[in-house]
Design an enzyme around this catalytic site. Structure first.
Site, PDB file in Angstrom:
ATOM      1  N   GLY A  93       0.797  -1.228   0.000  1.00 24.46           N
ATOM      2  CA  GLY A  93       0.000   0.000   0.000  1.00 24.46           C
ATOM      3  C   GLY A  93       0.825   1.271   0.000  1.00 24.46           C
ATOM      4  O   GLY A  93       0.312   2.352   0.292  1.00 24.46           O
ATOM      5  N   SER A  95       2.373   4.525  -1.331  1.00 20.50           N
ATOM      6  CA  SER A  95       2.060   5.430  -2.439  1.00 20.50           C
ATOM      7  C   SER A  95       3.110   6.526  -2.575  1.00 20.50           C
ATOM      8  O   SER A  95       3.266   7.095  -3.654  1.00 20.50           O
ATOM      9  CB  SER A  95       0.670   6.052  -2.266  1.00 20.50           C
ATOM     10  OG  SER A  95       0.620   6.812  -1.082  1.00 20.50           O
ATOM     11  N   HIS A 100       8.321   6.198   5.246  1.00 22.18           N
ATOM     12  CA  HIS A 100       7.634   6.986   6.277  1.00 22.18           C
ATOM     13  C   HIS A 100       6.917   6.040   7.219  1.00 22.18           C
ATOM     14  O   HIS A 100       6.324   5.057   6.792  1.00 22.18           O
ATOM     15  CB  HIS A 100       6.647   7.978   5.649  1.00 22.18           C
ATOM     16  CG  HIS A 100       5.767   7.380   4.602  1.00 22.18           C
ATOM     17  ND1 HIS A 100       6.206   7.146   3.312  1.00 22.18           N
ATOM     18  CD2 HIS A 100       4.500   6.932   4.645  1.00 22.18           C
ATOM     19  CE1 HIS A 100       5.241   6.597   2.612  1.00 22.18           C
ATOM     20  NE2 HIS A 100       4.182   6.437   3.398  1.00 22.18           N
ATOM     21  N   LEU A 101       6.981   6.368   8.483  1.00 19.38           N
ATOM     22  CA  LEU A 101       6.295   5.597   9.509  1.00 19.38           C
ATOM     23  C   LEU A 101       4.975   6.298   9.808  1.00 19.38           C
ATOM     24  O   LEU A 101       4.967   7.470  10.179  1.00 19.38           O
ATOM     25  CB  LEU A 101       7.166   5.564  10.770  1.00 19.38           C
ATOM     26  CG  LEU A 101       6.689   4.670  11.899  1.00 19.38           C
ATOM     27  CD1 LEU A 101       6.870   3.202  11.523  1.00 19.38           C
ATOM     28  CD2 LEU A 101       7.445   4.991  13.181  1.00 19.38           C
TER      29      LEU A 101
HETATM   30  P1  AMP Z   1       1.648   5.430   1.966  1.00 18.25           P
HETATM   31  O1  AMP Z   1       0.373   5.080   1.246  1.00 18.25           O
HETATM   32  O2  AMP Z   1       2.019   4.480   3.059  1.00 18.25           O
HETATM   33  O3  AMP Z   1       2.774   5.692   0.997  1.00 18.25           O
HETATM   34  O4  AMP Z   1       1.331   6.791   2.727  1.00 18.25           O
HETATM   35  C1  AMP Z   1       1.495   8.035   2.145  1.00 18.25           C
HETATM   36  C2  AMP Z   1       0.809   9.027   3.068  1.00 18.25           C
HETATM   37  O5  AMP Z   1       1.297  10.318   2.783  1.00 18.25           O
HETATM   38  C3  AMP Z   1      -0.714   9.062   2.918  1.00 18.25           C
HETATM   39  O6  AMP Z   1      -1.327   8.780   4.170  1.00 18.25           O
HETATM   40  C4  AMP Z   1      -0.977  10.503   2.440  1.00 18.25           C
HETATM   41  O7  AMP Z   1      -2.161  11.029   2.973  1.00 18.25           O
HETATM   42  C5  AMP Z   1       0.250  11.229   2.965  1.00 18.25           C
HETATM   43  N1  AMP Z   1       0.641  12.426   2.244  1.00 18.25           N
HETATM   44  C6  AMP Z   1       0.865  12.552   0.923  1.00 18.25           C
HETATM   45  N2  AMP Z   1       1.257  13.808   0.623  1.00 18.25           N
HETATM   46  C7  AMP Z   1       1.314  14.477   1.812  1.00 18.25           C
HETATM   47  C8  AMP Z   1       1.665  15.804   2.180  1.00 18.25           C
HETATM   48  N3  AMP Z   1       2.053  16.715   1.258  1.00 18.25           N
HETATM   49  N4  AMP Z   1       1.597  16.147   3.480  1.00 18.25           N
HETATM   50  C9  AMP Z   1       1.210  15.255   4.402  1.00 18.25           C
HETATM   51  N5  AMP Z   1       0.878  13.975   4.126  1.00 18.25           N
HETATM   52  C10 AMP Z   1       0.921  13.594   2.840  1.00 18.25           C
END
Ligand code: AMP
Length: 114
Positions: A93, A95, A100-101
């Protein structure tokens, strides 16, 4: 200029609601929270996925975990409990390809996750 959004947040080029910063990591509120409290902890240095982390990254990964625990204490949900998640690659999952944690709290979190 990098096109990695989390590198750009770490460099202050894109704003974020920062919770804490150390020499090695940065924690900020997730833009699209999946729980009442949802923070992300990133290393300042770009590592695309956990799969690409190396033995030399051991202390940086530890810094991320400890920063996650500190975020939970600072935001006041540590004692009730929370979850940390690090998604890896497509099936995990992921994205954003800068590790990032996720630190999620403020409600009962079901298990197993979807
Ligand atoms: P993942 O799907 O584990 O890669 O999580 C990526 C996370 O980053 C998601 O929960 C998004 O809502 C968050 N995200 C993406 N862009 C930003 C941003 N500019 N500031 C804060 N959170 C973000």
């Amino acid at each position: 200029m990098t096109d990695c959004i989390f590198c750009r947040i770490a460099e202050g080029e894109i704003s974020a609601r920062v919770i804490l910063e150390t020499e090695s990591v940065l924690a900020f509120h997730d833009l699209n929270p999946a729980a009442p409290h949802h923070a992300l902890v990133i290393p300042r240095r770009h590592i695309a996925t956990l799969d690409e982390a190396e033995p030399d990254d051991r202390s940086l990964l530890g810094d991320m975990m400890l920063a996650g625990a500190e975020v939970a204490r600072q935001l006041g949900f540590a004692k009730k409990g929370y979850r940390t998640v690090l998604n890896c690659n497509h099936n995990g999952g992921q994205s954003v390809y800068h590790i990032h944690l996720h630190v999620l709290g403020g409600r009962n979190l079901s298990w197993p996750p979807g």
